[in-house]
Design an enzyme around this catalytic site. Structure first.
Site: not given
Ligand code: 26Q
Length: 740
Positions: A297, A480-481, A486, A588, A592
């Site tokens: 992701h 979004k986050r 972003k 995503t 929406k």
């Molecule tokens: C990684 C290393 C250490 C600690 C935390 C993490 C970590 C935690 C959560 C890395 C990534 C996430 C979450 C990522 C995320 O939400 N990605 C999103 O996924 C969506 C679904 O596929 C995509 O549409 C988005 O583009 C993407 O940002």
């Protein structure tokens, strides 16, 4: 219990003299009786979706809708003098942080809706993603005690508890089952950690701070906790049903790893087979390679997980050994590759485990989440692996469930679609395309519906945030986050340029507009938090300027979550998707908004590319550097200073010229330095794209004056959004990866 019996019991329900929470629990429990048995079906192939996050949101309305009783409940309550909207008080189950977690829940919904046996496995966190508050414009985090209203949608399974062992402790994993309603009832199983105080910490918080050794070890414990409990269960069920012929395991089970967080499941699978069933390591690994699949992701290097061997070994010595053995096996298989390729694919290197490389090596299929993202995985992130295993890599462009993100959150638009193109789209989303024939005819009606949804949104914002926004305002939203890539900061600068332009009269004929932001920043992410404060400062200034506030407003909504998103996507005109090209895996939220008839103002990134391919570039607003252009600029050496002139300069320098205060915390100066002087200044190319961003926002603003033409653009987006239903995505997974 069937629908009829449900109705009868509902009619008998005493509504008077009950508080909302009691009623919520009673109605939910009643609906749960409709669920019946919710175990994976024996004797068939099942798919399992392992995810650190399940961003469920509010279960109440969605579950009642899926059960087909929502209207009934609304009616019966109304007869008894209660408004169903009182249940909006019930807070979201935010066991996730962003797109990855929400995607997991959309997938479960779509699988159940199509009677595909897909089951979720994760953690039942005591506290979900923190509740966000603003204090003087700064984000502060409060615990999210989502269970305080009860948790009527789950069933605790004491008889299915199991033990998860670490070198230094033993933890009980207690399953809680959440039914996923649809054509078949699937199951989301979340494990809660019980036992000692230390044990309980494992399922206490989602993403506990990991800037210390202790924090990192807790994260490893969490990842292992649900991965191990899941794998043990699947193996046990297999042995019970089919005996110990593990060669057949992949025929009945496929395990989808949602990013790298559950990747230790692979090592645990091998551990159980080798130590508990005496299967040879090589056979265990071979079976694992037939069983697991992995979704990536993100391509951001800092988000690709690595774990120090020392930490893993400390609490999971056998898992560390197995991961090293897998890495040796990989090294043998890669022996004939070049040195660079070997290093790129290494699973264990410099005392660290590269979890994505482990996943790629073992997984039968690896998928990206949008076309561009998959291309980048193949040509950059996992280039060597792709040349070695070309058949492994697949694209599965994300989707969203149109049930929650259109039927539920926009009943008004849904009914317009029914009246125009028939109601068939609700069960077969491909029929939504019918709407293409009528976009011109229904434009006026659509304008009225957008007004209604906007009014609902703006009333809600007024009530929650205390900011009044007139209904005739054009609504631009970025939700979004919060992350630098972003580029919420770029939007902030763009707003300042509009504001200064309105003040000095250089922008004329401006359609009154509001910019809505919604985002949470990771608690330890200093720059993201600085961006929130900066935007809140801008909002305070702009909203209180009587010279311009009939024309421009800014709102950063507090505690953005799924329920807020449902309102914002329905009430917005313009969807801001402005990530640096190449960095947003898919997005995503963009889908929406599209489904609810907002035009995309965005870069050629993630699924935006596919959105404009389908809905027409003329119906959306694309700007900014492309992946190729950015690569070229990087090669030449990017000098952001070149773009720091005129209007850009004035906007950016508000970070340091005293326009706004960060109370001496120096965080604004840090943002400024980051853009201008750091060793890789402006690594997200904010200054590069800022000018064309402002121009694009103004172009949209101008186009909006022709309401009908603009509405037709919006409708073209709705009409071509069927592809982005997760029903389509799940069908593709089922056919191409899971073989269901
Ligand atoms: C990684 C290393 C250490 C600690 C935390 C993490 C970590 C935690 C959560 C890395 C990534 C996430 C979450 C990522 C995320 O939400 N990605 C999103 O996924 C969506 C679904 O596929 C995509 O549409 C988005 O583009 C993407 O940002």
């Amino acid at each position: 219990m069937d629908k009829k019996e449900f109705s009868e019991e509902l009619n008998r329900l005493d509504v008077q003299n009950k508080d909302v929470i009691t009623l919520y629990n009673e109605i939910s429990s009643l609906a749960m009786k409709c669920a019946g048995e919710i175990t994976p079906t024996a004797g068939i192939r099942n798919a399992y979706y392992l995810s650190m996050e399940f961003l469920i949101g509010r279960g109440f309305f969605n579950n009642l809708m899926e059960l087909g009783v929502l209207d009934d409940v609304r009616k019966v309550l109304a007869e008894k003098g209660a408004d169903i909207n009182i249940f909006e008080e019930i807070e979201d189950a935010a066991l996730g942080n962003g797109g990855l977690g929400r995607l997991a829940v959309c997938f479960l919904d779509s699988a159940a809706g199509q009677a595909l046996p897909l089951h979720g496995y994760g953690i039942r966190y005591k506290y979900g993603l923190f509740k966000q508050a603003f204090e003087n414009g700064y984000q502060v985090e409060l615990p999210d005690d989502w269970q305080k209203f009860g948790d009527p949608w789950s069933i605790r399974r004491d008889n299915e508890k199991r033990t998860v062992k670490y070198a230094d402790m033993t933890v009980t994993a207690v399953p809680y089952d959440y039914p996923v309603f649809g054509k078949r009832i699937n199951r989301l199983r979340l494990f809660q950690a019980e036992g000692s105080e230390e044990a309980r910490k494992i399922s206490e918080y989602l993403y506990p701070a990991d800037d210390t050794e202790e924090g990192k070890i807790l994260r490893i414990r969490q990842e292992y906790f649900f991965s191990a409990a899941t794998v043990a269960e699947l193996i046990e069920n297999f042995v019970e049903q089919y005996g110990k012929k593990f060669d057949d395991f992949p025929e009945y089970n496929v395990i989808q790893l949602n990013d790298t967080h559950p990747v230790m499941a692979i090592a645990e699978f091998i551990r159980i087979l080798t130590t508990e069933y005496n299967v040879a390591f090589s056979d265990s690994l071979r079976i694992a390679r037939e069983t697991f699949a992995y979704t990536n992701h993100t391509v951001l290097p800092e988000a690709l997980e690595t774990w120090n061997e020392e930490y893993v070994r400390k609490i999971l010595p056998e898992i560390a050994d197995i991961m090293i053995k897998i890495s040796l096996d990989a090294a043998r298989e890669h022996a004939m590759c070049g040195k660079e390729q070997i290093s790129e694919m290494a699973i264990y290197k410099g005392d660290k485990f590269y979890m994505a490389n482990l996943a790629v090596y073992v997984a039968k299929k690896v998928n990206g989440v949008a076309k561009l993202h998959t291309d980048i995985l193949k040509s950059k992130t996992f280039k060597a692996a792709n040349s070695m295993y070309p058949d492994k890599f697949r694209n599965k462009t994300n989707g969203i469930t149109h049930r929650r993100w259109l039927e539920l959150c926009n009943t008004e638009l849904s009914e317009l679609i029914d009246r125009t193109a028939g109601a068939g789209w609700r069960s077969d989303i491909s029929k939504l395309g019918e709407l293409n024939k009528y976009t011109r005819e229904i434009a006026e009606e659509f304008i009225e519906i957008k007004k209604v949804k906007k009014r609902q949104l703006l009333r809600y914002i007024e009530q929650k945030e205390g900011i009044e926004i007139p209904e005739n305002f054009l609504v631009y939203s970025q939700i979004k986050r919060l992350h630098e890539y972003k580029r919420q900061l770029m939007t902030a600068f763009a707003i300042l340029e509009l504001y200064f332009g309105l003040k000095d009269g250089s922008i004329k004929d401006f359609q009154p507009s509001v910019f809505i932001f919604g985002a949470k920043s990771a608690p330890s992410y200093r720059r993201a938090k600085a961006i929130i404060k900066f935007i809140n400062e801008i909002a305070a200034k702009v909203n209180s300027d009587v010279e311009t506030n009939g024309l421009l407003k800014v709102v950063f909504v507090c505690n953005y979550n799924v329920s807020y998103a449902e309102k914002i996507v329905a009430g917005s005109d313009v969807s801001l998707q402005v990530s640096t090209a190449g960095l947003e895996a898919s997005g995503t939220g963009n889908m929406k908004f599209m489904m609810n008839g907002a035009v995309t103002c965005g870069t050629m990134d993630g699924a935006n590319i596919e959105i404009v391919e389908l809905a027409g570039i003329e119906n959306n607003y694309i700007f900014g550097a492309t992946v190729e252009e950015i690569a070229k600029i990087k090669q030449k050496g990017y000098k952001p200073g070149v773009y720091l002139t005129g209007k850009n300069k004035k906007a950016v320098e508000t970070l340091i010229d005293g326009t706004f205060s960060d109370d001496g915390r120096n965080i604004f100066k840090e943002l400024y330095d980051c853009l201008t002087t750091y060793n890789e200044p402006d690594c997200y190319f904010v200054l590069l794209d800022l000018k064309s961003y402002v121009q694009t926002l103004l172009k949209i603003n101008g186009d909006y004056k022709d309401k009908k033409t603009f509405a037709i653009k919006q409708l073209n987006n709705v009409a071509n959004s069927a592809y982005f239903s997760s029903d389509r995505t799940i069908k593709e997974y089922a056919e191409d990866i899971w073989d269901l």
